[in-house]
Enzyme design. Sequence first.
Site: not given
Length: 598
Positions: A291, A448, A409, A306, A445-446, A407
Amino acid sequence: MASRTVDLWDEVVAEEEEKHQRSVGDWEPAIVYRRQKADVKKDLPRRQSNSGSGDGSRKSFAPVKRVSWNRSLSTRGRTSIAANACVDQPKHGKARRNAKPPLPRGKGVEPPNYNKERAYFQEVDAFELLEESPSPKKPSTWTMGTQVDEVVIPHLSSVFRKWLMSKKLNQTYAFPGSLSKILETPVSSSTIKTPAEEYLGVQLNLDSTQQRRISSLSDKPSSSMPIEDACEDIEVAVSKLSLTSGQSSLDGHGWDSFSALLNACGQSIPSTLTDMLSNYCEGEAITKVGEGTYGEAFKIGDKVCKIVPFGGDSLVNGEVQKKPEELLEEVVLSCTLNHLRGLEADVSNACTSFIQTINLRVCQGCYDFNLIRAWDDWDAKNNSENDNPKEFSSDQCYVVFVQEHGGRDLESFVLLNFDEARSLLVQVTLALAVAEAAYEFEHRDLHWGNVLLTRKESAALLFILDGKKLLIKTFGLVASIIDFTLSRMNTGEDILFLDLSSDPELFEGPKRDIQADTYRKMRDVTDECWEGSFPKTNVLWIQYLVDILRLKKSFERTSKDERELRSLKKRLNTYGSAKECVYDPFFSDLFIKESSSS
């Protein structure tokens, strides 16, 4: 005895008269100065009168009624020099050491002359001062009596420009039906491209009537429309870009962002979530896998969808819903990154590390029952931070991104050793470098949650950077980058970006929080110019991932490995782009070979 007493009295009177005549007749500066110094100690006004009046205070030379020459600057928040010079005001500094001695008798005191000051302020009043436009929402300019003819109209997004152009033509504009051709529509023989179309960056297939209409539009001088009217038209047009206007376009009332979003997804009308999901799996097999603030992610078969609500009036997870034009740009951006997957073609830049978008759909209606069931199951296990989607109304609209399953996150994935950590870093760094070279791409906005990891049997992964083939060791780990909501890209025709200055809360996270600090560093690098190209932001997120691996993730590593991660972070400060980071010594032994693609 009596005569002796009279003589003594006469001598005293004579002596006093002599002293009085001497003090009146001869002026002695030293004696007068001492008397003046003694008088200062008494409770007398600080300024003594030198006009001979008995009231003990200096008369003001300021006129009772303020005239124009001492009004000009004071009305603009400044104090008139002339008014200050002649009006008594309280003193804040130290008192003078000694008062000036009075002038000798017989010498008149000349009144002060303010002719020079008066002439200066008269000149100021005669000059028409520059005034700035009070409205920041309109193109600001400096005016002096007359309106400036040439004003640069603010930048409009590609969606707004195309909408305005179509409105002037009174026609409907549609994206190509094929999703893979959105960004590379060929110019057909019937396409007429005018200077007006060149400015708006849009190609339209026009019939003869429309050709005459656009020709007449382009023949008009640029100054034919008043600047104020043009700005008002733009503001009105922008305000009408809403779901309501989008719905009206379905009835044939013109082109807007909602119909453009439908066309980009190859649709004429929205479908339902139930119909879309039935193409991939049975409803009972749907599970929620993640989410975000703006939407939910569900696993449908071997793929992930999504679902992002947009255009409604209700808040979603405490946030205002996205507008159709915002989703349109994200759709175009996702499809553009798909083009980087052409490793078999003769290309200069390619990689497979950006998640593949397989399908895009616009849906409308209530949330599907099976989606709500999957959401409730997730909430029971993970305590969801989002609002329950069962609250959505029957007219709620969504954009559904169907993507490959990348996969889990990074936040929930378990790394085994230092080699896997290095493989993660080199794959992300190379992917950002390839996208930088191809599209001036910045993810912005990378965190984890936007890096997916999975294990595969492949031991190597191919990248093409500026025509060079780079084969790297993966140690069985494959990384995929997702979520391009905040990303910036130059497609060659348009610059796609999100103005983060409109979301100040993004930068108000707690201090010493790795992610919140990265947003603030990014703001400092861009100086709030979010449209511009600042590849340094990619470096900031690589540093963020290094910190995450050091401080948040547990895996097998030695003290030497820890030192290498710290050294890498320090060296990253010297790099200005992800492309520069690729050749850092930290990654050198991960390259299997390097050759020209030619």
